[in-house]
Design a protein around this motif. Structure first.
Motif, PDB file in Angstrom:
ATOM      1  N   ASP A 116       0.142   3.149  12.379  1.00  0.00           N
ATOM      2  CA  ASP A 116       0.253   4.581  12.141  1.00  0.00           C
ATOM      3  C   ASP A 116      -1.128   5.213  11.972  1.00  0.00           C
ATOM      4  OD1 ASP A 116       0.827   7.152  11.354  1.00  0.00           O
ATOM      5  OD2 ASP A 116       2.079   6.600   9.636  1.00  0.00           O
ATOM      6  N   GLU A 117      -1.530   6.006  12.964  1.00  0.00           N
ATOM      7  CA  GLU A 117      -2.855   6.635  12.941  1.00  0.00           C
ATOM      8  C   GLU A 117      -3.029   7.622  11.784  1.00  0.00           C
ATOM      9  OE1 GLU A 117      -4.927   8.401  16.351  1.00  0.00           O
ATOM     10  OE2 GLU A 117      -3.616   7.195  17.610  1.00  0.00           O
ATOM     11  N   GLN A 118      -1.938   8.056  11.207  1.00  0.00           N
ATOM     12  CA  GLN A 118      -2.039   9.039  10.130  1.00  0.00           C
ATOM     13  C   GLN A 118      -2.064   8.394   8.746  1.00  0.00           C
ATOM     14  OE1 GLN A 118       1.015  11.984  10.893  1.00  0.00           O
ATOM     15  NE2 GLN A 118       0.022  12.682  12.765  1.00  0.00           N
ATOM     16  N   SER A 119      -2.193   7.069   8.734  1.00  0.00           N
ATOM     17  CA  SER A 119      -2.265   6.336   7.471  1.00  0.00           C
ATOM     18  C   SER A 119      -3.716   5.996   7.163  1.00  0.00           C
ATOM     19  CB  SER A 119      -1.425   5.050   7.578  1.00  0.00           C
ATOM     20  OG  SER A 119      -1.539   4.281   6.413  1.00  0.00           O
ATOM     21  N   GLY A 120      -4.282   6.634   6.158  1.00  0.00           N
ATOM     22  CA  GLY A 120      -5.673   6.368   5.798  1.00  0.00           C
ATOM     23  C   GLY A 120      -6.649   6.875   6.840  1.00  0.00           C
ATOM     24  N   LYS A 121      -7.887   6.407   6.730  1.00  0.00           N
ATOM     25  CA  LYS A 121      -8.957   6.815   7.636  1.00  0.00           C
ATOM     26  C   LYS A 121      -9.518   5.586   8.348  1.00  0.00           C
ATOM     27  CE  LYS A 121     -10.384  10.566   4.534  1.00  0.00           C
ATOM     28  NZ  LYS A 121     -11.492  11.097   3.703  1.00  0.00           N
ATOM     29  N   GLN A 122     -10.105   5.811   9.524  1.00  0.00           N
ATOM     30  CA  GLN A 122     -10.728   4.702  10.254  1.00  0.00           C
ATOM     31  C   GLN A 122     -11.741   3.972   9.359  1.00  0.00           C
ATOM     32  OE1 GLN A 122      -9.999   3.685  13.355  1.00  0.00           O
ATOM     33  NE2 GLN A 122      -9.111   5.415  14.436  1.00  0.00           N
ATOM     34  N   GLY A 123     -12.544   4.758   8.639  1.00  0.00           N
ATOM     35  CA  GLY A 123     -13.608   4.169   7.829  1.00  0.00           C
ATOM     36  C   GLY A 123     -13.117   3.265   6.713  1.00  0.00           C
ATOM     37  N   ASP A 148     -14.452   9.474  14.373  1.00  0.00           N
ATOM     38  CA  ASP A 148     -14.478   8.573  13.218  1.00  0.00           C
ATOM     39  C   ASP A 148     -14.503   7.112  13.663  1.00  0.00           C
ATOM     40  OD1 ASP A 148     -14.376  10.772  11.577  1.00  0.00           O
ATOM     41  OD2 ASP A 148     -12.226  10.603  11.154  1.00  0.00           O
ATOM     42  N   ALA A 149     -13.728   6.790  14.692  1.00  0.00           N
ATOM     43  CA  ALA A 149     -13.683   5.414  15.195  1.00  0.00           C
ATOM     44  C   ALA A 149     -15.053   4.980  15.717  1.00  0.00           C
ATOM     45  CB  ALA A 149     -12.637   5.292  16.302  1.00  0.00           C
ATOM     46  N   LEU A 150     -15.729   5.877  16.418  1.00  0.00           N
ATOM     47  CA  LEU A 150     -17.040   5.552  16.974  1.00  0.00           C
ATOM     48  C   LEU A 150     -18.104   5.472  15.882  1.00  0.00           C
ATOM     49  CD1 LEU A 150     -16.941   7.856  20.140  1.00  0.00           C
ATOM     50  CD2 LEU A 150     -16.566   5.388  20.059  1.00  0.00           C
ATOM     51  N   ASP A 151     -18.046   6.405  14.939  1.00  0.00           N
ATOM     52  CA  ASP A 151     -19.081   6.465  13.900  1.00  0.00           C
ATOM     53  C   ASP A 151     -18.872   5.410  12.813  1.00  0.00           C
ATOM     54  OD1 ASP A 151     -20.132   8.621  15.264  1.00  0.00           O
ATOM     55  OD2 ASP A 151     -19.254  10.135  13.927  1.00  0.00           O
ATOM     56  N   ASP A 152     -17.628   5.246  12.361  1.00  0.00           N
ATOM     57  CA  ASP A 152     -17.358   4.408  11.193  1.00  0.00           C
ATOM     58  C   ASP A 152     -17.064   2.951  11.539  1.00  0.00           C
ATOM     59  OD1 ASP A 152     -17.658   6.754   9.789  1.00  0.00           O
ATOM     60  OD2 ASP A 152     -15.501   7.108   9.543  1.00  0.00           O
ATOM     61  N   LEU A 153     -16.483   2.723  12.723  1.00  0.00           N
ATOM     62  CA  LEU A 153     -16.129   1.343  13.105  1.00  0.00           C
ATOM     63  C   LEU A 153     -16.994   0.807  14.235  1.00  0.00           C
ATOM     64  CD1 LEU A 153     -12.222   1.558  12.973  1.00  0.00           C
ATOM     65  CD2 LEU A 153     -13.842   1.003  11.137  1.00  0.00           C
ATOM     66  N   ARG A 154     -17.711   1.691  14.902  1.00  0.00           N
ATOM     67  CA  ARG A 154     -18.642   1.317  15.990  1.00  0.00           C
ATOM     68  C   ARG A 154     -17.948   0.475  17.066  1.00  0.00           C
ATOM     69  NH1 ARG A 154     -23.422  -1.565  13.856  1.00  0.00           N
ATOM     70  NH2 ARG A 154     -22.176  -2.185  12.039  1.00  0.00           N
ATOM     71  N   VAL A 155     -16.833   0.994  17.528  1.00  0.00           N
ATOM     72  CA  VAL A 155     -16.084   0.305  18.584  1.00  0.00           C
ATOM     73  C   VAL A 155     -16.661   0.662  19.948  1.00  0.00           C
ATOM     74  CG1 VAL A 155     -13.949   0.225  17.248  1.00  0.00           C
ATOM     75  CG2 VAL A 155     -14.410   2.195  18.715  1.00  0.00           C
ATOM     76  N   GLU A 156     -16.365  -0.186  20.940  1.00  0.00           N
ATOM     77  CA  GLU A 156     -16.836   0.098  22.300  1.00  0.00           C
ATOM     78  C   GLU A 156     -15.722   0.575  23.223  1.00  0.00           C
ATOM     79  OE1 GLU A 156     -17.548  -3.580  24.859  1.00  0.00           O
ATOM     80  OE2 GLU A 156     -17.775  -4.419  22.856  1.00  0.00           O
ATOM     81  N   ARG A 157     -14.478   0.400  22.782  1.00  0.00           N
ATOM     82  CA  ARG A 157     -13.337   0.934  23.521  1.00  0.00           C
ATOM     83  C   ARG A 157     -12.433   1.679  22.541  1.00  0.00           C
ATOM     84  NH1 ARG A 157     -11.348  -4.428  26.602  1.00  0.00           N
ATOM     85  NH2 ARG A 157      -9.501  -3.952  25.353  1.00  0.00           N
ATOM     86  N   ILE A 158     -11.661   2.607  23.074  1.00  0.00           N
ATOM     87  CA  ILE A 158     -10.692   3.349  22.267  1.00  0.00           C
ATOM     88  C   ILE A 158      -9.306   3.152  22.865  1.00  0.00           C
ATOM     89  CG2 ILE A 158      -9.897   5.648  21.561  1.00  0.00           C
ATOM     90  CD1 ILE A 158     -12.360   4.977  20.047  1.00  0.00           C
ATOM     91  N   GLY A 159      -8.361   2.748  22.021  1.00  0.00           N
ATOM     92  CA  GLY A 159      -6.978   2.655  22.449  1.00  0.00           C
ATOM     93  C   GLY A 159      -6.366   4.051  22.499  1.00  0.00           C
ATOM     94  N   HIS A 160      -5.915   4.463  23.647  1.00  0.00           N
ATOM     95  CA  HIS A 160      -5.393   5.801  23.943  1.00  0.00           C
ATOM     96  C   HIS A 160      -6.570   6.766  24.118  1.00  0.00           C
ATOM     97  CE1 HIS A 160      -1.261   4.558  23.502  1.00  0.00           C
ATOM     98  NE2 HIS A 160      -1.546   4.029  22.325  1.00  0.00           N
ATOM     99  N   ARG A 172     -15.483  -8.466  20.190  1.00  0.00           N
ATOM    100  CA  ARG A 172     -15.646  -7.115  20.718  1.00  0.00           C
ATOM    101  C   ARG A 172     -14.608  -6.210  20.049  1.00  0.00           C
ATOM    102  NH1 ARG A 172     -17.322  -8.146  26.195  1.00  0.00           N
ATOM    103  NH2 ARG A 172     -17.540  -5.889  26.507  1.00  0.00           N
ATOM    104  N   LEU A 173     -14.888  -4.913  19.974  1.00  0.00           N
ATOM    105  CA  LEU A 173     -14.091  -4.047  19.099  1.00  0.00           C
ATOM    106  C   LEU A 173     -13.441  -2.862  19.816  1.00  0.00           C
ATOM    107  CD1 LEU A 173     -16.556  -3.867  16.062  1.00  0.00           C
ATOM    108  CD2 LEU A 173     -14.697  -5.492  16.428  1.00  0.00           C
ATOM    109  N   THR A 174     -12.201  -2.608  19.429  1.00  0.00           N
ATOM    110  CA  THR A 174     -11.457  -1.441  19.886  1.00  0.00           C
ATOM    111  C   THR A 174     -10.569  -0.973  18.735  1.00  0.00           C
ATOM    112  OG1 THR A 174      -9.876  -0.600  21.531  1.00  0.00           O
ATOM    113  CG2 THR A 174      -9.590  -2.881  20.826  1.00  0.00           C
ATOM    114  N   THR A 175     -10.104   0.256  18.802  1.00  0.00           N
ATOM    115  CA  THR A 175      -9.132   0.733  17.811  1.00  0.00           C
ATOM    116  C   THR A 175      -8.313   1.870  18.402  1.00  0.00           C
ATOM    117  OG1 THR A 175      -8.831   1.486  15.519  1.00  0.00           O
ATOM    118  CG2 THR A 175     -10.639   2.473  16.734  1.00  0.00           C
ATOM    119  N   HIS A 176      -7.082   1.997  17.937  1.00  0.00           N
ATOM    120  CA  HIS A 176      -6.244   3.121  18.345  1.00  0.00           C
ATOM    121  C   HIS A 176      -6.786   4.398  17.702  1.00  0.00           C
ATOM    122  CE1 HIS A 176      -3.653  -0.127  19.513  1.00  0.00           C
ATOM    123  NE2 HIS A 176      -2.596   0.639  19.755  1.00  0.00           N
TER     124      HIS A 176
END
Length: 328
Positions: free
Chosen positions: A164-171, A202-214, A186-190
């Motif tokens: 659930d993307e609306q649960s908490g924050k990426q960070g 937030d996903a790029l800044d806080d988790l530093r992923v290289e791919r994004i799900g959706h 290697r890292l990705t996140t929805h």
């Protein structure tokens, strides 16, 4: 389009389980999960949040490594039938042994055995992206990340987050992602599905992923679209899933073409195909109808996906060779 070689980067192992497989497993075990099925035999859900509950109810039938061995074979057989030659699947220690490392190893061994069998018999290559489940919370995500770190290697090549993307924050999940990164994963996140453009930032800044799900809701922020294109961030786009869940009304309104035209690296996947009544063939057929894409267009998408895949150089070269082979 069915026989065109395809690369798929965004599938959930349990979410790809054929309904008949889950129904049969429930019958074997005397479990009543009739509420998860529609009259036509498919999965039944009202919206995304109900989908999550149905998903977890269906997954409750999978209780042993042998169940996952059978599941993996069933899923890969279905994917291979639609031309998929390389697939990455999200797998979670939450469902495979309750995040206990020794149990997770047993489940993983069974999955890998099935993957090796499928590759030998069907030619399809599977790699795993271990995922934490966002609505289970950051503490459980830490345990999941430790399982991933301890089993990282040729088969476990990535780490991500679903739920659930609306649960908490990426960070909130930064520790888990840092742990996975340190293990070489290697890292990705929805993000950018139910959360808006800010969730992608937030996903790029806080988790530093290289791919994004959706990531499709990036289209609502021109500066973000430019940023994704400049940084060559790859989006794992699942159009049929987005339409089935009501994010967009139809295929023509889906932003995948606009993102591609703006220079964003986009790929095509099915997410949880039987839930959304889709296959890779259906995705390609509907996208071809909506945007006039031909086999050369899809080959370009697959080459992008192969380069974005979380696999080793040798595996990537094998996949690219298959994609570049033509019938003439």
């Amino acid at each position: 389009m069915k026989s065109l070689p395809k690369v798929e980067l965004h599938t959930h192992l349990e979410g790809a389980a054929p309904p008949a497989f889950i129904r049969g497993l429930a019958q074997e075990k005397g479990m009543d999960i009739s509420g998860v099925f529609a009259p036509d035999g498919g999965y039944a859900f009202k919206d995304f949040w109900h989908f999550l509950k149905v998903y977890e109810a269906a997954t409750s039938t999978l209780t042993t490594p042998e169940d996952y061995h059978r599941l993996t074979l069933a899923v890969l057989e279905e994917s291979a039938a639609h031309g998929v030659i390389y697939t990455e699947s999200f797998m979670s220690p939450d469902f495979c042994g309750g995040r206990d490392l020794s149990a997770w190893r047993e489940y993983l061994h069974a999955i890998q055995e099935a993957a090796a069998q499928a590759e030998a018999q069907m030619g399809i290559i599977l790699r795993a992206v271990v995922t934490c489940v966002r609505h289970f919370g950051p503490e459980k995500a830490r345990e999941t990340a430790l399982c991933a770190a301890e089993t990282a290697g040729d088969f476990i090549t990535g780490f991500g987050m679903g739920g659930d993307e609306q649960s908490g924050k990426q960070g909130d999940f930064a520790w888990a992602f840092d742990c996975a990164r340190e293990a070489g994963l290697r890292l990705t996140t929805h993000a950018g599905e139910w959360g808006g453009p800010q969730s992608i930032r937030d996903a790029l800044d806080d988790l530093r992923v290289e791919r994004i799900g959706h990531g499709v809701r990036a289209i609502e922020d021109d500066a973000l679209v430019d940023h994704l294109a400049e940084r060559e961030i790859v989006l794992e786009v699942c159009p049929g899933s987005n339409i089935a869940l009501g994010l967009y009304p139809d295929w023509q309104d889906h932003p995948i073409e606009r993102l591609r035209e703006r220079g964003v690296k986009v790929t095509i996947s099915t997410d949880d195909p039987p839930f959304f009544h889709t296959t890779m063939t259906r995705e390609y057929d509907r996208l071809a109808d909506a945007f006039g894409w031909n086999e050369d267009s899809f080959r370009d998408f697959n080459i992008v996906a192969a380069h974005a895949a979380f696999c080793d150089t040798e595996t990537r070269a094998r996949v690219l060779k298959k994609l570049e082979q033509t019938d003439d």
